[in-house]
Design a protein around this motif. Structure first.
Motif, short mmCIF file in Angstrom:
data_model
loop_
_atom_site.label_atom_id
_atom_site.label_comp_id
_atom_site.label_asym_id
_atom_site.label_seq_id
_atom_site.Cartn_x
_atom_site.Cartn_y
_atom_site.Cartn_z
N GLU A 77 0.83 -1.22 0.00
CA GLU A 77 0.00 0.00 0.00
C GLU A 77 0.86 1.26 0.00
OE1 GLU A 77 -3.62 2.10 2.55
OE2 GLU A 77 -2.92 0.09 3.10
N TYR A 79 -7.17 3.68 -1.46
CA TYR A 79 -8.28 4.63 -1.62
C TYR A 79 -9.26 4.54 -0.46
CZ TYR A 79 -6.87 6.23 -6.23
OH TYR A 79 -6.18 6.83 -7.26
N VAL A 80 -9.45 3.35 0.09
CA VAL A 80 -10.32 3.22 1.26
C VAL A 80 -9.74 4.01 2.43
CG1 VAL A 80 -11.14 1.61 3.03
CG2 VAL A 80 -11.33 1.00 0.61
N VAL A 129 -5.30 -5.15 -4.97
CA VAL A 129 -5.76 -5.09 -3.58
C VAL A 129 -5.23 -3.85 -2.88
CG1 VAL A 129 -5.65 -6.24 -1.32
CG2 VAL A 129 -6.01 -7.60 -3.40
N THR A 142 -4.16 -1.00 -4.13
CA THR A 142 -4.75 0.25 -4.64
C THR A 142 -6.12 0.47 -4.01
OG1 THR A 142 -3.57 0.08 -6.75
CG2 THR A 142 -5.52 1.49 -6.70
N SER A 143 -6.89 -0.62 -3.90
CA SER A 143 -8.20 -0.52 -3.26
C SER A 143 -8.06 -0.09 -1.79
CB SER A 143 -8.93 -1.87 -3.33
OG SER A 143 -9.07 -2.29 -4.66
#
Length: 508
Positions: free
Chosen positions: A101, A200-201, A194, A196-197
């Motif tokens: 991340e 942003y979360v 995963v 990238t998701s």
């Protein structure tokens, strides 16, 4: 069977694509496994074989679902995966990074001028061979679909098989859990999908609303100025102030009233490192950062930057490269000297007694270290001029990096020279780096590894402080953190606040 003219079974297609994905993009994944597992033992061998099967089966499983749902969705997604995989594995192989991340944060906060410095023929080769060529087959491949009943039967049996493999590796669960971030950061394409998701979360959560700090008051009218210089990728061990054999600090070493401290960063990448410098405590929450807080409480604040990645800055005088370039003349305008343009004059023009100036530099950011300083600062030769750092000798690489430190030394000495001329001000300069840098040690380059496995080169940073005559003397600190900046600036500027922590202040 795998010709383009005839339909092939959907199961054959996804297994073929999974096999190509495995062969092209998972060498780093299994290299890590083999280096960290006793594969000669039964448990180790079981783990290696199980991971190999899981990578093949799970990727085929996801591809199977995508192609079953829609060939108009499945094909474009697989093409996108292979192209991005080829770019990602290039960086993993070339710079030994992990696509976690924090690395996604680096990528998404990288501007064109920085990203273009990574361009190379080798990168094009990776994209063509491992991205474009497989994509041509994916686009042209014809496959026959299956009935809904067979689809669910295949899905069910695959899940049972995966569960059985997981159960068989019960004794290896602790090892997998311990290394899950690294494994997840090397598995393609899920490392970037995963993470990238997740980025942003977490970013949405952080940016919900800046949490305001309690109001502060200024307790005296003495004219005071703090210049906070945020270094980029500056590692402590290459500063001669800290005992480095090469004289990379010829100017700072002659300064009086200058001290240097051992320090560590809170992270190994810019966004978290800069946040660690300007926040009042180590937290994932987005509290009001130092420039915003002081600006709201009647301090003159100026933020100048040739970099990016800082938290949201809410002040009047935010001055980036484009803004400063309009007022700058000379060769130095192409480098971080740009940040010094009219600095002394802007301080003198202020109508306030308390001033904070932040200079966010980019001097030591790789991979093109040799382009970060003017030619006259090339003190150490030969230098590395390639973006593929592994192609350079370590001597060339370190020489190029050391020249960025020599240039940093010059910039800091110029800041001090300007402050010395402000006789009516009590002044100080703090230089703190956002993180460190790997220069080929253990075959690692640049920065961004998770703190849990990062080498000391990526988090041991310089913390250099200069004070004017009559300025606050320093406490006999030994080791500092980035967290000392916030409270020390408050103390120097005589800002009284309920969140002030005297233990985190470096001034007497």
């Amino acid at each position: 069977m795998f010709t383009l003219k005839n339909n092939i079974k959907i199961t054959q297609l996804v297994l073929l694509l999974s096999a190509l994905n495995f062969l092209f993009f998972h060498y780093p994944f299994f290299s890590f496994v083999f280096h960290n597992v006793d594969y000669k033992s039964f448990n180790g061998l079981l783990l290696v074989v199980s991971l190999l099967i899981l990578v093949l089966v799970l990727n085929a499983f996801v591809f199977y679902i995508l192609f079953f749902l829609s060939r108009y969705v499945g094909k474009p997604l697989l093409v996108l995966f292979f192209v991005i995989n080829s770019i990602a594995v290039y960086f993993v192989n070339t710079y030994n990074v992990i696509i976690d991340e924090s690395m996604i944060s680096n990528v998404l906060n990288t501007k064109y001028e920085e990203s273009s410095s990574f361009f190379s023929f080798k990168l094009i080769l990776y994209v063509v061979l491992f991205g474009i060529l497989p994509s041509i087959y994916i686009i042209k491949a014809k496959y026959s679909t299956v009935t809904v009943k067979k689809f669910f039967t295949t899905v069910g049996l695959t899940l049972l098989f995966v569960i059985a493999l997981v159960v068989a590796n019960a004794s290896n669960i602790l090892w997998i859990d311990k290394n899950s971030k690294t494994l997840g950061g090397l598995a393609m394409p899920w490392s970037y999908v995963v993470n990238t998701s997740l980025f942003y979360v977490h970013e949405a959560k952080r940016n919900e609303k800046e949490i305001l700090l309690p109001n502060a008051t200024i307790t005296d009218n003495q004219k005071s100025v703090v210049v906070l210089v945020i270094g980029e990728s500056a590692r402590k061990q290459n500063f001669s102030l800290y005992g480095y054999a090469k004289n990379t600090n010829p100017l700072l070493s002659k300064e009086e009233h200058l001290a240097h401290f051992n320090a560590t960063s809170c992270a190994t990448y810019t966004t978290a490192g800069v946040k660690g410098i300007v926040q009042y405590k180590d937290t994932d929450d987005l509290y009001e950062i130092l420039p915003n807080y002081l600006y709201r409480n009647n301090v003159e604040v100026i933020w100048r930057t040739t970099n990016w990645g800082e938290p949201p800055v809410h002040i009047k005088n935010y001055q980036d490269r484009e803004y400063l370039s309009k007022q700058c003349k000379g060769e130095g305008c192409n480098y971080d000297e740009l940040l010094l343009t009219g600095l002394k004059e802007q301080i003198l023009a202020s109508k306030k007694n308390k001033i904070l100036i932040v200079l966010h530099t980019s001097t030591s950011h790789g991979p093109t270290y040799s382009k970060k300083y003017p030619p006259q600062f090339e003190s150490f030769k030969p230098v590395c001029n390639s973006v593929e750092l592994g192609k350079c000798s370590q001597t060339e690489l370190i020489n190029a990096y050391d020249n960025t430190i020599v240039y940093t030394d010059y910039i800091l000495s110029k800041v001090i020279a300007d402050l010395k001329q402000l006789k009516e001000f009590k002044s100080t300069m703090l230089f703190v780096s956002d993180h460190g840098e790997s220069l080929g040690e253990n075959n690692l380059y640049m920065h961004g590894l998770p703190m849990s496995i990062a080498p000391k080169e990526q988090f041991e940073i310089p913390f250099i402080v200069w004070t004017s005559e009559g300025g606050n003397p320093l406490k006999p600190n030994k080791t500092l953190t980035q967290g000392h900046v916030f409270h020390s600036v408050l103390r120097f500027l005589s800002v009284k606040s309920p969140i002030y922590d005297e233990k985190m202040n470096i001034y007497k």
